[in-house]
Design an enzyme around this catalytic site. Structure first.
Site, PDB file in Angstrom:
ATOM      1  N   SER A 194      -6.180   2.093 -21.799  1.00 13.06           N
ATOM      2  CA  SER A 194      -6.160   1.368 -23.054  1.00 13.06           C
ATOM      3  C   SER A 194      -4.737   1.133 -23.492  1.00 13.06           C
ATOM      4  O   SER A 194      -3.840   1.908 -23.167  1.00 13.06           O
ATOM      5  CB  SER A 194      -6.877   2.164 -24.139  1.00 13.06           C
ATOM      6  OG  SER A 194      -6.061   3.262 -24.481  1.00 13.06           O
ATOM      7  N   LYS A 195      -4.580   0.047 -24.231  1.00 14.16           N
ATOM      8  CA  LYS A 195      -3.223  -0.330 -24.617  1.00 14.16           C
ATOM      9  C   LYS A 195      -2.587   0.677 -25.571  1.00 14.16           C
ATOM     10  O   LYS A 195      -1.392   0.653 -25.780  1.00 14.16           O
ATOM     11  CB  LYS A 195      -3.225  -1.731 -25.220  1.00 14.16           C
ATOM     12  CG  LYS A 195      -4.062  -1.876 -26.454  1.00 14.16           C
ATOM     13  CD  LYS A 195      -4.056  -3.324 -26.911  1.00 14.16           C
ATOM     14  CE  LYS A 195      -5.032  -3.494 -28.060  1.00 14.16           C
ATOM     15  NZ  LYS A 195      -5.356  -4.855 -28.361  1.00 14.16           N
ATOM     16  N   ARG A 196      -3.396   1.554 -26.143  1.00 16.04           N
ATOM     17  CA  ARG A 196      -2.830   2.567 -27.034  1.00 16.04           C
ATOM     18  C   ARG A 196      -2.048   3.621 -26.246  1.00 16.04           C
ATOM     19  O   ARG A 196      -1.214   4.310 -26.790  1.00 16.04           O
ATOM     20  CB  ARG A 196      -3.931   3.270 -27.834  1.00 16.04           C
ATOM     21  CG  ARG A 196      -4.698   2.382 -28.742  1.00 16.04           C
ATOM     22  CD  ARG A 196      -3.971   2.128 -30.073  1.00 16.04           C
ATOM     23  NE  ARG A 196      -4.547   0.985 -30.737  1.00 16.04           N
ATOM     24  CZ  ARG A 196      -3.970  -0.218 -30.798  1.00 16.04           C
ATOM     25  NH1 ARG A 196      -2.780  -0.416 -30.232  1.00 16.04           N
ATOM     26  NH2 ARG A 196      -4.549  -1.222 -31.412  1.00 16.04           N
TER      27      ARG A 196
END
Ligand code: GLU
Length: 498
Positions: free
Chosen positions: A252-254
């Site tokens: 995930s981009k987080r």
């Protein structure tokens, strides 16, 4: 059999490394069998799809070295290859489904569906449509349609038993029908959902092998129902393991940058990226780790795909990249460097900004160095030097991160507006807000203009630098813990909109 595979990205954001990963396997499989690899744009989500995103995806896939035989840019005999141009095809096919009872019109209002979801959530039950309109008689349904009542078309799903499916990598997979939703196939505005468009297109485009991410395996029962309803032979299905963060959670981009544009900007070589992505789920018979796209296609055996959760580890990718860089001749490295960023075009964007600040020619390179870096260097406490408190700064950086992600396009005006709006909503002067962003983006308190810098760096590198700043603050004990972050995100949406 003439093998035909496809990659079917939805153009709703930056090109994702997961798209390159799935595309790579489709490409290798098709080319290994002397077949065709097709690119289809799945832009059925009208609100989120953009042409800019589509172009960025095509460019990024070409950048990693992939080529397709048919697609929206190259054309081909079974086009158009953009779903938004095929609406009438889906509508026509949906009529067949209604005629043979595989789909039914549903008149339930948004309010009723919201109520239903609430009740289901409160009772802890399986969410999904309860089938109320499935029992309407054909006469009643057509009367209501003729009266102009708004409706969608839903897939009729058996109430009992289970769907027994074959996955080329997993073997037999079973999903009980009562876990399968009565999927909306055609929306009230006449546009199809992914499921209908995807199945119709895979059939009409003569796709023989569907190789896609494992997140789609739960949709397979719906797809198989559609194949059956149309009387078509389904293709073979292979669901690839999803890429994961080093902590094993879904990529995930987080936690990791997921945009190909970030890696491109950071100076990862396309051949290193594709090699690394290939290796994540594939092993050569001779265990070799370094290979080109063509070598992978030549040797490709789909049975050698591993099902363990492949971990996308940036440090490993960097190590791969380092090896590629070190094996080049200096001349080749120089030429790659020029293509990447050290070229006239890049300098001509930088020089006008730098010119008023130059005393000597030797000032230019140090002044602009951060535009060529991945992570700008700054002292650990520099972010706090502007006087904004650490905990508050974490919030501001988060807001900026979300706003930057949300921005429709990446222009100077757009960037200015983002920060103007944040200053206004947070009751700050732009002059108070910007100093830590100067540090985060440029690494220095005084530098070239920060909005222009963000424009030149691009959205994904800007996001990465905000992330670096958050990591820096985290290491100084300033971070929003998971539950606080959720709460803060909610407040942010209330204040800034969705
Ligand atoms: N449009 C879907 C996606 O973005 C394609 C899924 C599939 O390959 O069926 O992932």
């Amino acid at each position: 059999m003439n093998v035909r595979t496809r990659i079917a990205p939805s153009p709703t954001g930056s090109p994702h490394i997961g798209t390159a990963y799935i595309a790579l396997f489709n490409y290798a499989f098709a080319k290994h069998h002397g077949g065709e690899f097709i690119l289809r744009i799945e832009d059925t989500d009208q609100a989120r799809s953009t042409r800019a995103s589509e172009q960025a995806i095509l460019d990024a896939l070409k950048w990693v070295g992939l080529r397709w035989d048919e697609g929206p840019d190259t054309g081909g005999p079974l086009g158009p290859y953009r779903q938004s141009e095929r609406t009438s095809i889906y509508q026509e096919h949906s009529r067949t489904l209604v005629a043979n009872g595989a789909a039914y019109p549903c008149f339930c209002t948004a309010e009723r569906l919201a109520d239903l979801r609430r009740t289901q959530a409160a009772q802890g039950g399986q969410p999904g449509y309860d089938g109320r309109c499935a029992t309407l008689s054909a006469g009643e349904a057509s009367k209501r349609i003729q009266a102009g009542e708004e409706h969608v078309l839903r897939l009729r799903v058996p109430a009992e038993g289970e769907c027994v499916m074959q996955d080329g990598l997993r073997g037999e997979v079973r999903i009980p029908w009562n876990k399968v939703d009565h999927q909306v196939l055609l929306k009230a505005d006449g546009f199809p959902t992914y499921h209908l468009a995807n199945v119709v297109d895979d059939h009409l485009m003569k796709i023989t092998h569907v190789i896609r991410g494992e997140e789609w395996i739960n949709s397979l029962p719906k797809h198989l129902l559609l194949y059956q309803a149309f009387g078509w032979t389904p293709p073979e299905f292979f669901h690839l393991p999803l890429l994961r963060n080093p902590d094993k959670s879904k990529l995930s981009k987080r936690k990791n940058p997921v945009s190909i544009l970030y890696y491109q900007r950071a100076g990862i070589l396309p051949e290193a990226l594709i090699n690394y992505l290939g290796l994540l789920a594939y092993s050569f018979e001779d265990d070799r780790e370094h290979f080109t796209l063509d070598e992978m296609a030549a040797a490709f055996d789909i049975k050698r795909i591993g099902l363990g959760g492949p971990i996308f580890d940036i440090q490993k990718l960097q190590a791969f990249n380092a090896r590629h860089l070190r094996e080049m001749s200096p001349t080749e490295l120089l030429s790659r460097f020029k293509t990447w960023g050290l070229n006239e075009q890049a300098w001509l964007r930088i020089i006008p900004m730098a010119q008023p600040r130059l005393n000597q020619l030797s000032d230019l390179v140090p002044l602009a160095a951060y535009l060529f870096a991945d992570r700008p260097a700054y002292a650990p406490t520099a972010l706090l030097a502007g006087g904004v408190d650490g905990a508050r700064l974490v919030q501001l950086l988060r807001i900026a991160q979300w706003e930057v992600e949300k921005a429709a396009d990446w222009t100077f005006e757009g960037i200015k507006q983002i920060f103007g709006q944040i200053a206004e909503k947070e009751n700050m002067k732009l002059k108070q807000l910007l100093p830590p962003f100067f540090i985060a983006i440029t690494g220095a308190a005084v530098s070239l203009p920060v909005f222009d810098s963000m424009l030149i760096l691009g959205r994904d590198m800007t996001l990465r630098r905000i992330q670096y700043a958050l990591e820096n603050l985290d290491s100084q004990g300033f971070a929003l813990k998971k539950d606080k972050l959720k709460e803060f995100e909610k407040d942010y949406h209330a204040k800034y909109g969705l």
